[in-house]
Design an enzyme around this catalytic site. Structure first.
Site, PDB file in Angstrom:
ATOM      1  N   HIS A 208       1.857   4.618  -2.862  1.00  0.00           N
ATOM      2  CA  HIS A 208       1.987   6.058  -2.622  1.00  0.00           C
ATOM      3  C   HIS A 208       3.384   6.543  -2.997  1.00  0.00           C
ATOM      4  CE1 HIS A 208      -1.875   6.334  -0.748  1.00  0.00           C
ATOM      5  NE2 HIS A 208      -1.551   5.707   0.361  1.00  0.00           N
TER       6      HIS A 208
ATOM      7  N   HIS B  85       0.829  -1.213   0.000  1.00  0.00           N
ATOM      8  CA  HIS B  85       0.000   0.000   0.000  1.00  0.00           C
ATOM      9  C   HIS B  85       0.860   1.257   0.000  1.00  0.00           C
ATOM     10  CE1 HIS B  85      -3.603   2.422   1.102  1.00  0.00           C
ATOM     11  NE2 HIS B  85      -2.691   3.184   1.692  1.00  0.00           N
ATOM     12  N   GLU B  86       1.790   1.317   0.920  1.00  0.00           N
ATOM     13  CA  GLU B  86       2.639   2.505   1.026  1.00  0.00           C
ATOM     14  C   GLU B  86       3.573   2.635  -0.174  1.00  0.00           C
ATOM     15  OE1 GLU B  86       1.781   4.619   3.091  1.00  0.00           O
ATOM     16  OE2 GLU B  86       0.538   3.342   4.362  1.00  0.00           O
TER      17      GLU B  86
END
Length: 377
Positions: free
Chosen positions: A33, A29-30
């Site tokens: 980003h 997920h990170e």
């Protein structure tokens, strides 16, 4: 010695599988980003798996601090110009930056670049889930059975509706079904919800109205849940059990369908809670995730990795909720900015983030309460 053995069993049986699953999902997920942020020309200050005090870390050549933190319940990417890990803009700092500094600041980036960077986290979670499912489908295939009824349970909704052995189920509420698993997946989240079943009997097609009964079932680990059941089963003779194999491209498509099924099931459950058909006791927090991780670990690494795929979809959906502090909340702000031609005022933004923090904390407390109730129940 007994306490040491108990602790070791807790560590290897529950905590370690939990950390493996959660760390994988959070990291991906990170990373979504991070990669899109870097691609957008935004400077990344910190990439953290976990919250709280840093356990270990290093600085890369771009000046980003990569670290593993003490509280393994999430993670964050902090961009240049953010006030905190929730990407709340530091307006005062941005206003005092030089033009060169503003070029790498997240709050000063073009609207579409900020939106893409924020959306990349949940999208990465969906891609991870699709990839995991696709690998399993490509390697193992999938066991399927034709949607043909072998037997009807006495007193069931199916018997009352007139379903007979040998009937082929061809559609449910107008939605075509291809396998017996399609039937189970459609019926299971609809306890006490009327369904129109289309069946083929000896070449004649007609509709039967029935309502799945709410039934409590217990899995092999002792977990109890309520599902809808109509009282039909199949067997080898009727269903022709077989393994369906997929090419790599077809496996990706199946992985996408499997991920979409989780999305549909989640929205169906939330909708049933809202209208009062379901209780909210199935909403779980980190304790339940740890418990399920431990249970899946007993079935092997394959089951644990598939759990990671399910959790990845769930975390992607959670982060898309239109709540400030979450990715979905940021996207709502950007939508408003696109309509107004300017960002929301600082005061409105601050109050929105306060509301978002309270909403997230309330959800966490409720989920944890469900977890504790489950353990002591």
């Amino acid at each position: 010695m007994e306490y040491l053995a108990s602790f070791w069993g807790l560590l290897t049986g529950y905590l370690l599988p939990f950390l493996i699953v959660l760390t994988l999902v959070v990291f991906v997920h990170e990373m979504g980003h991070y990669l899109v942020g870097r691609w957008s020309g935004i400077r990344v200050l910190t990439f953290s798996v976990g919250f709280g005090p840093e356990l270990l870390g290093f600085n890369d050549r771009h000046g980003t601090r990569w670290k593993l933190s003490a509280i393994p319940l999430g993670g964050y990417v902090k961009f240049f110009g953010d006030e905190n890990a929730a990407s709340v803009p530091d307006h005062a700092a941005v206003n005092s930056m030089s033009d060169a500094e503003r070029a790498g600041a997240f709050p000063a980036a073009a609207l579409w670049r900020r939106a893409a960077t924020v959306a990349a986290g949940p999208i990465a979670n969906f891609i991870l889930a699709i990839a995991i499912f696709a690998v399993f489908f490509a390697v193992n295939g999938r066991m399927i059975a034709d949607p043909v009824v072998a037997d009807v349970t006495a007193g069931s909704a199916a018997e009352t509706a007139g379903v007979q052995p040998g009937d082929r189920i061809v559609a449910l509420d107008g939605t075509a079904v291809r396998t017996f698993e399609d039937v189970r997946r459609y019926v299971s989240p609809r306890p006490e919800v009327p369904i129109l079943m289309t069946v083929d009997r000896d070449g004649e097609t007609f509709d039967l109205a029935l309502t799945p009964a709410r039934t409590a079932i217990t899995d092999g680990f002792g977990n109890t849940m309520e599902v809808g059941q109509i009282g039909v089963v199949t067997d080898q003779a009727a269903g022709s059990f077989r393994v369906e194999h997929y090419s790599p491209v077809a496996a990706v498509g199946q992985g996408a369908l499997e991920s979409w099924f989780i999305v549909e099931r989640t929205f169906s459950y939330i909708g049933n809670i809202i209208v009062g058909r379901e209780k909210a006791d199935q909403l779980g927090g980190p304790i339940r995730v740890a418990q399920v991780s431990g249970q899946m670990a007993t079935l092997g690494w394959a089951a644990l990795i598939q759990l990671a795929a399910v959790l990845s979809v769930s975390i992607g959906l959670l982060n898309l909720m239109p709540v400030p502090m979450l990715d979905g909340g940021h996207l709502v702000f950007y939508g408003i900015e696109a309509v107004l031609g300017r960002p929301l005022g600082e005061a409105a933004t601050e109050w929105a983030y306060r509301f978002g923090l309270m909403a997230v904390l309330s959800l966490m407390l409720f989920a944890t309460w469900n977890d504790v109730t489950m353990l002591i129940g």
